[in-house]
Scaffold this active site. Structure first.
Site, PDB file in Angstrom:
ATOM      1  N   TYR A   1      -9.120   1.716   0.247  1.00  0.00           N
ATOM      2  CA  TYR A   1      -7.849   1.292  -0.341  1.00  0.00           C
ATOM      3  C   TYR A   1      -7.335   0.036   0.352  1.00  0.00           C
ATOM      4  CZ  TYR A   1      -2.992   1.568  -1.974  1.00  0.00           C
ATOM      5  OH  TYR A   1      -1.771   1.293  -2.535  1.00  0.00           O
TER       6      TYR A   1
ATOM      7  N   SER B   1      -0.088  -3.696  -0.445  1.00  0.00           N
ATOM      8  CA  SER B   1       0.358  -2.560   0.365  1.00  0.00           C
ATOM      9  C   SER B   1       0.433  -2.980   1.821  1.00  0.00           C
ATOM     10  CB  SER B   1      -0.616  -1.385   0.229  1.00  0.00           C
ATOM     11  OG  SER B   1      -0.326  -0.375   1.189  1.00  0.00           O
TER      12      SER B   1
END
Length: 265
Positions: free
Chosen positions: A169, A156
């Protein structure tokens, strides 16, 4: 006198024996970016195993859609955090399709909260899927992907463009990128290329749910569009096309994280 070099090094060789389609495993393939990757691989001739944890209806729908256009796909329940289950997923690929050429690890969990507000079960869920799961899938892939094949992890862009609420995350995805770079060094001698793709904000149900839960989703969407030099939210195809390039013509790219974020980071 030096030895004559081989005509084609392992990294330049096709892993595909004649007479059968290449085979790909896509974890997290029932929805979002993972689903689009599975569909695009199938469209280019891969037999695809779609791994999913709980979204059976979506996974079956994805497999049926691939079959409807003449492709080959099977949906297989496979929680990436469960080592025995993932071993059986790889067994299935070898038994039913003859081997494994590409593994795309797209399974991921995002819980958007400040660190102080996360409970430990939520932390464990992200660590279990995003990092432990990536290690488990990568161990099997390292043992079973054929020479000349490819392993791709979906990271990401949040690892570079950090934001409040994404601490755990982002940490799991940063670990995934470190795993990718190290595994590339371990497998390069067999001609197995290992890379990561790091999408920016992408128009998936995960992002839309996050917008809805925030109570001011449209403002968030417009803020992302305004901050992105190419002027829009990402689409699943944006990441899928990078994956296709990495498993196909980009055979000299290895150990890298490729950002697909429209210039956001």
């Amino acid at each position: 006198m030096s030895a004559t070099p081989p005509d084609r090094l392992p990294s330049e060789q096709s892993p595909l024996p004649a007479g059968r389609p290449p085979v790909a495993i896509v974890t997290g393939g029932s929805r979002g970016i993972g689903r689009r990757i599975a569909e695009r691989l199938a469209q280019t001739g891969y037999a695809v195993l779609i791994g999913y944890r709980s979204e059976q209806a979506s996974a079956d729908e994805a497999a049926a859609g691939i079959a409807a256009i003449g492709g080959t796909a099977r949906a297989v329940r496979a929680d990436v955090a469960d080592e025995a289950v993932i071993a059986r997923l790889f067994d299935t690929a070898e038994r039913e399709f003859g081997g494994i050429d590409v593994v795309v690890n797209a399974a991921g969990v995002l819980i958007d909260k400040p660190l102080a507000d996360l409970n430990i079960d939520e932390v464990d869920r992200m660590l279990g899927t995003n990092l432990r799961g990536a290690v488990i899938v990568s161990r099997q892939a390292a043992r079973r992907v054929r020479a000349g094949g490819s392993i791709i992890n979906i990271s990401s862009a949040i690892t570079k463009g950090t934001a409040p609420g994404y601490s755990v995350y982002a940490a799991t995805k940063a670990g995934l990128e470190a795993l990718t770079a190290t595994l590339a060094k371990e497998l390069g001698g067999r001609g197995i290329r290992v890379n990561a793709v790091a999408p920016g904000p992408t128009d998936t149900d995960m992002l839309r749910t996050g917008f809805a839960n925030s109570g001011h989703g449209e403002q968030m969407r417009q803020a992302i569009v305004s901050a992105t030099p190419l002027g829009r939210i990402g689409r699943p195809d944006d990441a899928a096309e990078v994956v296709l390039a990495l498993v196909g013509p980009l055979r000299w790219v290895h150990g890298q994280t490729i950002h697909a974020s429209g210039g956001l980071v």
